[in-house]
Design a protein around this motif. Structure first.
Motif, PDB file in Angstrom:
ATOM      1  N   ALA A   1      65.128   9.388  12.609  1.00 35.15           N
ATOM      2  CA  ALA A   1      66.121  10.044  13.212  1.00 35.15           C
ATOM      3  C   ALA A   1      65.676  11.318  13.623  1.00 35.15           C
ATOM      4  CB  ALA A   1      67.224   9.716  12.394  1.00 35.15           C
ATOM      5  N   GLY A   2      65.051  11.880  12.861  1.00 36.64           N
ATOM      6  CA  GLY A   2      64.568  13.344  13.351  1.00 36.64           C
ATOM      7  C   GLY A   2      63.765  13.455  14.429  1.00 36.64           C
ATOM      8  N   GLN A   3      63.359  12.431  15.005  1.00 40.25           N
ATOM      9  CA  GLN A   3      62.647  12.368  16.364  1.00 40.25           C
ATOM     10  C   GLN A   3      63.400  12.064  17.578  1.00 40.25           C
ATOM     11  OE1 GLN A   3      59.064   9.835  16.048  1.00 40.25           O
ATOM     12  NE2 GLN A   3      58.293  11.071  14.466  1.00 40.25           N
ATOM     13  N   ALA A   4      64.793  11.226  17.138  1.00 35.17           N
ATOM     14  CA  ALA A   4      65.767  10.848  18.141  1.00 35.17           C
ATOM     15  C   ALA A   4      66.826  11.805  18.218  1.00 35.17           C
ATOM     16  CB  ALA A   4      66.226   9.410  17.833  1.00 35.17           C
ATOM     17  N   LEU A   5      66.924  12.689  17.140  1.00 36.25           N
ATOM     18  CA  LEU A   5      68.035  13.665  17.456  1.00 36.25           C
ATOM     19  C   LEU A   5      67.399  14.939  17.345  1.00 36.25           C
ATOM     20  CD1 LEU A   5      70.068  12.366  14.302  1.00 36.25           C
ATOM     21  CD2 LEU A   5      70.398  11.927  16.668  1.00 36.25           C
ATOM     22  N   GLN A   6      68.248  15.875  17.837  1.00 37.02           N
ATOM     23  CA  GLN A   6      68.147  17.473  18.324  1.00 37.02           C
ATOM     24  C   GLN A   6      68.051  17.983  17.304  1.00 37.02           C
ATOM     25  OE1 GLN A   6      69.240  18.704  22.068  1.00 37.02           O
ATOM     26  NE2 GLN A   6      68.645  20.839  21.637  1.00 37.02           N
ATOM     27  N   LYS A   7      67.381  19.184  17.096  1.00 36.23           N
ATOM     28  CA  LYS A   7      67.529  20.090  15.715  1.00 36.23           C
ATOM     29  C   LYS A   7      67.470  21.474  16.109  1.00 36.23           C
ATOM     30  CE  LYS A   7      65.464  17.247  11.990  1.00 36.23           C
ATOM     31  NZ  LYS A   7      64.215  17.500  10.939  1.00 36.23           N
ATOM     32  N   ASP A   8      68.562  22.234  16.085  1.00 36.79           N
ATOM     33  CA  ASP A   8      68.745  23.579  16.398  1.00 36.79           C
ATOM     34  C   ASP A   8      68.904  24.624  15.202  1.00 36.79           C
ATOM     35  OD1 ASP A   8      68.524  23.052  19.046  1.00 36.79           O
ATOM     36  OD2 ASP A   8      70.554  23.294  19.631  1.00 36.79           O
ATOM     37  N   GLY A   9      68.066  25.307  15.154  1.00 37.81           N
ATOM     38  CA  GLY A   9      68.324  26.536  14.078  1.00 37.81           C
ATOM     39  C   GLY A   9      69.568  27.212  14.300  1.00 37.81           C
TER      40      GLY A   9
END
Length: 387
Positions: A88-96
Motif C-alpha cells: 500500500a505504500g506504493q499505492a498511497l501517497q506519503k507527505d512529510g
C-alpha cells in the motif's frame, strides 16, 4: 335523488355551541390534512436487509491518516484472506508534515467510542458537509460533493518533518483482510536498516477510513478519531465489520435493485453508478458502512507495534430507500382524514348535546320537586302546589 337525506332547515336550530364545534372541526381537519400532505411530501424511509447474491471482486479502500513518525520509517501493507499482499505504500501517497500543524483540526477530533451526536457535532473538517445520518436526502447530497483529498499543509522553511500523512485510495480483493502500518524493519521479512526502538511512536489521527467509492463528506465511525500513546511499543488494533449499503430515493432504481439481488448485483467495491449507468439513476449511491471495535494495548519488545486494521466483509446487503405514496393514495388519505374528523366530531357534538339535555332535565325535575314540597302562603307553609 339524495342518497343521504338531510334534516330540513325548518327543523334545525342554530346555537353558539354548534358554531364553536364547527370552527374546531374545520381547524382540526385542515391541520390533519396538512400533516398528511407533509408526510407524503417527505416520504418514508425503509431499511431492508438481504443476502448479497451478486459477486463483487474489487474493494476500494480510502485512507487519510497522520502518524507521529517520519515517512521513511513507516511501512504500509495490506494482506487479504486470498493470500495477496498489496504494498500500500506504493499505492498511497506519503507527505512529510509536523504533528503540531494539525492542532487546529485536532480540536475537532474525538476518541473512539463517543456518541453519534458528538461525532456529528465535531465533523467540521474543510470539505466535510454536515448531514443527518438517518436522512437519505442529506446522505445523497453529501455523496455528490467533491471527491478529492485536501492538500497537506506546507512545512515551514528549514523544518524537518516529524510526522507522516498517508492518504489515497487503493484496490484490494473483496474478502477479509488486514491493513498494517508498521515500522521499517519490523513486521515483515525485508531488507533495510533496522530502526531504533526509541523512534517508535504510533500516535495517530484518522481523517478518513472508508470502503467503496470515496465520498469525503460522509462520516464513518473511524473518521476524525484521535489515538495517542507515550509508549514506544504500543499496538493499536481495530476490528471492522463492513456491510455493503445502497441509498436510493428512486422507486424505479429500487425495483431494479430488487431484481438484481436475485441475479447480478452491482459491486459495492467500486462506483456502482459508473458500472451500471443505464440501470440506476443519479439518486442511487452504492457504498459500505462498517462497525468498529478497538482493542489497543502496550506490547513487549519482542512483539510488533503499529496500527492494525482487520476488516471482514459481511455477506448481507442493506438497502435504505425513501419512498413516496402515489397521488391517488394521497387523495384517499385526505378524504378519509377529513370525513373521519367530521363524522367523529358530529358524534361527539350529539353526545355533548344529549348530555346537556339530560342534565337540564334532571335540574328542572329537581327544582320542581323542591318547589312542590313547601310553598309559603300568608306567612304559613302549605303542602301542595304553588298558589
Amino acid at each position: 335523488f339524495d342518497a343521504f337525506p338531510k334534516t330540513k332547515p325548518s327543523y334545525q336550530h342554530k346555537t353558539n355551541t354548534g358554531g364553536v364545534w364547527t370552527v374546531v372541526l374545520v381547524c382540526a381537519s385542515l391541520w390533519l390534512a396538512w400533516t398528511e400532505v407533509q408526510r407524503w411530501w417527505y416520504g418514508h424511509t425503509t431499511h431492508e436487509f438481504s443476502v448479497e447474491q451478486g459477486v463483487g471482486h474489487d474493494l476500494q479502500i480510502n485512507l487519510d491518516v497522520v502518524v507521529k513518525m517520519r515517512c521513511d520509517d513507516l511501512h504500509v501493507n495490506v494482506q487479504d484472506a486470498s493470500g495477496d499482499r498489496i504494498l500500500a505504500g506504493q499505492a498511497l501517497q506519503k507527505d512529510g508534515t509536523l504533528w503540531a500543524q494539525w492542532d487546529a483540526q485536532r480540536k475537532r477530533l474525538h476518541a473512539l467510542g463517543v456518541t453519534k451526536d458528538e461525532r456529528m457535532e465535531l465533523s467540521g473538517y474543510p470539505g466535510f458537509g454536515e448531514y443527518r445520518e438517518d436522512d437519505v436526502h442529506d446522505f445523497l447530497g453529501a455523496a455528490k460533493g467533491g471527491k478529492k483529498f485536501y492538500k497537506t499543509p506546507q512545512l515551514p522553511r528549514r523544518t524537518e518533518p516529524d510526522s507522516c500523512r498517508i492518504f489515497g485510495s487503493m484496490h484490494s480483493n473483496k474478502v477479509q483482510g488486514d491493513f498494517h502500518i508498521t515500522a521499517r524493519g519490523h513486521g515483515y521479512m525485508e531488507f533495510g536498516q533496522h530502526l531504533e526502538h526509541t523512534s517508535f511512536n504510533f500516535s495517530h489521527h484518522i481523517t478518513e477510513l472508508s470502503f467503496g467509492p470515496f465520498y469525503p463528506s460522509l462520516t464513518n465511525p473511524l473518521d476524525n478519531t484521535l489515538a495517542t500513546t507515550a509508549s514506544n511499543f504500543y499496538k493499536f488494533q481495530y476490528y471492522l465489520s463492513v456491510v455493503p449499503t445502497i441509498y436510493t430515493t428512486d422507486a424505479k432504481a429500487l425495483r431494479k435493485i430488487t431484481k438484481l439481488q436475485q441475479g447480478e448485483s452491482p459491486s459495492s467495491g467500486s462506483d456502482g453508478l459508473a458500472q451500471h449507468p443505464k440501470k440506476h439513476s443519479k439518486n442511487t449511491v452504492f457504498t459500505n458502512q462498517y462497525a468498529v471495535t478497538e482493542q489497543s494495548h502496550p506490547v513487549p519488545e519482542n512483539n510488533v507495534p503499529g496500527v492494525f486494521v482487520k476488516y471482514d466483509i459481511e455477506p448481507i446487503q442493506l438497502t435504505i430507500a425513501e419512498e413516496w405514496a402515489s397521488m391517488p393514495s394521497l387523495g384517499i388519505r385526505l378524504v378519509n382524514v377529513v370525513s373521519g374528523v367530521l363524522v367523529a366530531g358530529g358524534w361527539c357534538y350529539q353526545l355533548v348535546e344529549w348530555a346537556r339535555e339530560v342534565r337540564g332535565r334532571r335540574t328542572a325535575r329537581r327544582m320542581t320537586e323542591l318547589g312542590g314540597m313547601l310553598t309559603p302562603v300568608a306567612g304559613k307553609y302549605e303542602k301542595g302546589g304553588m298558589m
